[in-house]
Design an enzyme around this catalytic site. Structure first.
Site, PDB file in Angstrom:
ATOM      1  CG  HIS A 366      -1.969  -1.101   1.070  1.00 12.48           C
ATOM      2  ND1 HIS A 366      -2.799  -1.467   2.087  1.00 12.48           N
ATOM      3  CD2 HIS A 366      -2.275  -1.897   0.040  1.00 12.48           C
ATOM      4  CE1 HIS A 366      -3.572  -2.461   1.682  1.00 12.48           C
ATOM      5  NE2 HIS A 366      -3.264  -2.736   0.445  1.00 12.48           N
ATOM      6  CB  CYS A 679      -8.325   3.064 -17.757  1.00 15.95           C
ATOM      7  SG  CYS A 679      -9.352   1.685 -17.219  1.00 15.95           S
TER       8      CYS A 679
HETATM    9  C1  PEP Z   1      -7.009  -2.810 -15.534  1.00 13.12           C
HETATM   10  O1  PEP Z   1      -7.284  -3.939 -15.137  1.00 13.12           O
HETATM   11  O2  PEP Z   1      -6.460  -2.570 -16.603  1.00 13.12           O
HETATM   12  C2  PEP Z   1      -7.347  -1.641 -14.696  1.00 13.12           C
HETATM   13  C3  PEP Z   1      -7.237  -0.426 -15.161  1.00 13.12           C
HETATM   14  O3  PEP Z   1      -7.725  -1.866 -13.420  1.00 13.12           O
HETATM   15  P1  PEP Z   1      -6.741  -2.305 -12.242  1.00 13.12           P
HETATM   16  O4  PEP Z   1      -5.349  -2.169 -12.740  1.00 13.12           O
HETATM   17  O5  PEP Z   1      -7.045  -1.396 -11.112  1.00 13.12           O
HETATM   18  O6  PEP Z   1      -7.165  -3.706 -12.014  1.00 13.12           O
END
Ligand code: PEP
Ligand code: MG
Length: 754
Positions: A366, A679
């Site tokens: 974290h 993302c």
């Molecule tokens: C992903 O899985 O690409 C994402 C953006 O979410 P996280 O990395 O938080 O799982």
């Protein structure tokens, strides 16, 4: 033997007097060896100090040829002295010359001595030198004498560590305490930082090593042990644990606090004439020296537990608070800690921190999330770092490669200073691009969005020129808290985030916990396969209370404003529809309570489970937008844990299986005119981002630091050319092999910075 001359207590008292005398370091050392030899009725006492070049140099002697002082040296591992330095174990021999490691040093004149007792001079488990006594007569040194010499060696360790002896070392013959060390850890947060060591938990400096009165020291020790046990009992009973304090760890501490062997060693050390705190330090030094060379994980774990407990006991004895206050943090600080909770890092003055080095926490901890959000170069998993540093040491943290250079030699320092300057210059260039629209050479506008999860991230929205926040990871608030955040606290955070974004949209993602994202205060569910288990929306739908209160907090925070919410790990469209109905209920409830709902509400689906690739038509029809979570999508497509280096690097996202899936999503989104973003991490890597643009993506959300480099790529790309080349490379691709080299070659020939 001690009995006749007063034993170790008298010796320690004498040595304490010598330490206080206003004489030169050499004179002090010369007196010390005379006292030790006399007290131990030995003809010889010698001190060898470990140099930075790994040689042990004779620094003082009583009994051997004085001319040999500062001339005689031995390599670590060479001779009996070298062997002691190497093993960090004492060596007691009745007939030294019979030992296979014995080497004859004619200049010292030691051939007439038969018996030999040597102990390592230890500090923090590291060898700083060797202390030796020798006798002409054959004799067997009893255990008490070995212990007494070890205790005496502590005084010498203090003298070396204080830097007093450094003045005796000519240039190029530095003593080892100051030796440059190149250490390797795992990269935790990008960046390069140069600065000086600040210990997160300042080491307790045991100022008084020698006891005035043994009986009262025994009492102090017992009282402190009693108090420490009581405080552990209370912590365990009340269950009010601080950051990093877990019940099972405290239970282990409690067991050790009752360990008979440990308690006996502590009492024995006090009996030799040490103060209670010096006894704790001595017992710990010996344990560290023994265990540090072992690689079995359980032994290292055990050592760590002992270390922690010894530390608690020292705090108890000295009355110093457990965590140091850092009010007067110097500029250019590099924080060094065994482990650290995320809140502790936030307590520091960010402007003064250049880097962070952790002994235990890795990239998934974290505190790593906070370091990345604050833009602090950080390296984790650096073995023993806390014991190796002295506060104020120069240190370089390379958060990209995972290298840590402690007390770097000038050439390393220069090259890193240059690296840091280059990075700063690049950053400046990116900064200049802030207000330049991200448009390709052939006029296609691209939206560069930012990923966030903490309020500190939001200042970067303005700094980087991101058009909006494409992913707000709401679980981070939950991960950093020491208990479940209340609905009102969630609402306050979302509202402040919207305020800070200053009119720019934020896409909030509902809680994505489970798998690697664990909440310390929530009962851990044991699962064989957590990444494929009960996480994200699955947990949200099964625990509707949690999801409902989060949605309520979001809708309230978004009252009268635009609101965007998306759901992670959707595997069937039905899950999205259920989630949507929860939102609708909450929206109706808000109205009933006379509160204004958001002025507009857009609900999206994250595409990160492969099953969604065959539900794209329906999804595009019923979602207001979709966002590709490529980190998870790639992990599931290749069935390769994204955090497991052994498998994560076997497969490349720049390969036909992944890119065809990405293209399919982009094609469907275009067909249904459904707004699409991506993302995951690949959106923030210039080469990967270039390929995504060529596949039809027009919105990429990434970490703040990636926006500059990706924008530079966009500005240099002729998209229609890139589309043709990528399509051809994909058409010709066979198997799942990496297409990276071909794609990079294209970028290079086009002068696209990737
Ligand atoms: C992903 O899985 O690409 C994402 C953006 O979410 P996280 O990395 O938080 O799982
Ligand atoms: Mg994900």
């Amino acid at each position: 033997m001690f009995g006749t001359l007063g034993g170790p207590r008298l010796l320690l008292r004498r040595l304490r007097e010598v330490m206080a005398e206003p004489v030169s370091p050499q004179a002090r050392l010369d007196k010390i060896v005379v006292h030790i030899a006399a007290n131990m009725v030995a003809e010889v006492c010698s001190v060898y100090v470990l140099r930075a070049d790994d040689r042990l140099e004779l620094y003082a002697t009583e009994g051997l040829n004085r001319e040999a002082v500062h001339l005689t040296t031995l390599r670590t591992g060479e001779g009996l002295v070298g062997l002691i330095a190497k093993t960090a174990e004492p060596l007691a021999l009745a007939d030294a010359q019979l030992h296979p490691a014995f080497v004859y040093l004619p200049e010292t004149g030691e051939e007439i001595y038969s018996s030999f007792l040597g102990v390592p001079i230890l500090r923090g488990g590291n060898t700083l030198g060797v202390l030796v006594v020798q006798n002409k007569a054959r004799r067997t040194y009893p255990e008490e004498e070995i212990e007494a010499l070890e205790t005496t060696a502590m005084l010498l360790a203090e003298m070396i560590a204080s830097g007093e002896l450094q003045s005796l070392a000519p240039p190029g013959r530095d003593i080892a305490l100051r030796r440059p060390l190149a250490l390797k850890g795992t990269p935790v947060a990008d960046g390069v930082g140069l600065g000086h060591v600040v210990l997160h938990e300042p080491r307790i400096v045991v100022k008084q090593l020698v006891a005035e009165d043994i009986k009262s020291e025994m009492e102090r020790l017992d009282t402190a042990i009693g108090a420490m046990r009581k405080s552990l009992d209370l912590l365990i009973e009340r269950g009010k644990l601080g950051p990093g304090e877990h019940r099972d760890v405290l239970e282990t501490f409690r067991r050790i606090a009752h360990d008979r062997g440990w308690l006996r060693r502590l009492h024995e050390a006090v009996a030799t004439g040490l103060t209670a705190e010096a006894a704790v330090e001595r017992v710990q030094n010996v344990a560290r020296a023994k265990l540090q060379r072992r690689t079995e994980p359980f032994l290292r774990e055990w050592l760590h537990d002992f270390d922690e407990l010894a530390n608690r006991l020292l705090h108890q004895l000295t009355g110093q608070s457990f965590v140091g206050a850092h009010k007067d943090l110097p500029y250019n600080s590099v924080i060094v800690a065994r482990a650290m909770g995320p809140a502790a890092l936030l307590d520091y003055d960010r402007a003064k921190i250049r880097g962070l080095v952790l002994e235990e926490s890795g990239a998934l901890s974290h505190v790593a999330i906070v370091a990345r959000a604050l833009g602090i170069a950080a390296v984790g998993d650096v073995a023993n770092i806390v014991d190796l540093v002295e506060p104020g040491d120069a240190v370089i943290v390379d958060g990209i490669s995972g290298d840590v250079h402690l007390r770097p030699p000038p050439d390393v320092e220069h090259s890193y200073a240059e690296k840091a300057r280059l990075r700063a210059r690049k950053q400046e260039q990116y900064h200049k691009l802030r207000d330049v629209p991200a448009v390709t050479k052939d006029g296609v506008a691209i939206d560069l969005l930012m990923n966030a999860g903490m309020l500190v991230d939001l200042q970067h929205v303005a700094e980087t020129g991101a058009v909006s926040v494409g992913l707000f990871r709401t679980e981070i608030q939950f991960m950093l808290a020491s208990r479940m955040p209340r609905m009102s606290e969630q609402e306050a955070l979302y509202r402040t985030a919207l305020d800070l974004a200053n009119g720019k949209e934020i896409t909030f993602r509902t809680l994505d916990i489970g798998s690697d994202k664990v909440l310390p205060y929530m009962a851990k569910v044991e699962e064989e396969n957590p990444a494929l288990g009960w996480r994200a929306i699955r947990l949200g739908l099964d625990r509707p209370g949690l999801l409902r209160s989060q949605l309520r907090a979001l809708l309230r925070a978004g009252s009268g404003r635009e609101m965007r919410i998306m759901f992670p790990m959707i595997a069937t469209l039905g899950e999205f529809e259920t989630a949507k109905s929860v939102v609708e209920n909450e929206r109706a409830l808000l109205r009933r309570h006379g509160r204004a709902p958001p002025s507009s509400l857009k609900l999206g689906v994250m595409i990160e489970v492969p099953s969604m690739l065959w539900q794209l038509d329906e999804t595009c029809r019923c979602a207001d937008f979709i966002s590709v979570g490529s980190n998870d999508l790639v992990q599931y497509l290749y069935a390769a844990d994204r955090d497991n280096k052994r498998v994560a690097t076997r497969f490349d996202a720049l390969s036909a299986p992944v890119l065809n899936a990405m293209r399919l999503i982009a094609d469907k989104a275009r067909e249904y005119a459904t707004p699409l973003t991506l993302c995951g991490e690949i959106g923030g890597k210039p080469l990967e981002a270039m390929v995504l643009l060529a596949l039809g993506y027009r919105g990429l959300s990434m970490s703040a630091a990636s926006i500059g480099p990706v924008k530079a790529m966009v500005l240099a790309t002729n998209l229609s050319e890139a589309e043709d080349v990528v399509a051809n490379i994909l058409k010709e691709a066979t198997g799942g092999q990496s297409l990276r080299d071909k794609l990079r070659k294209f970028a290079k020939t086009q002068g696209i910075p990737v």
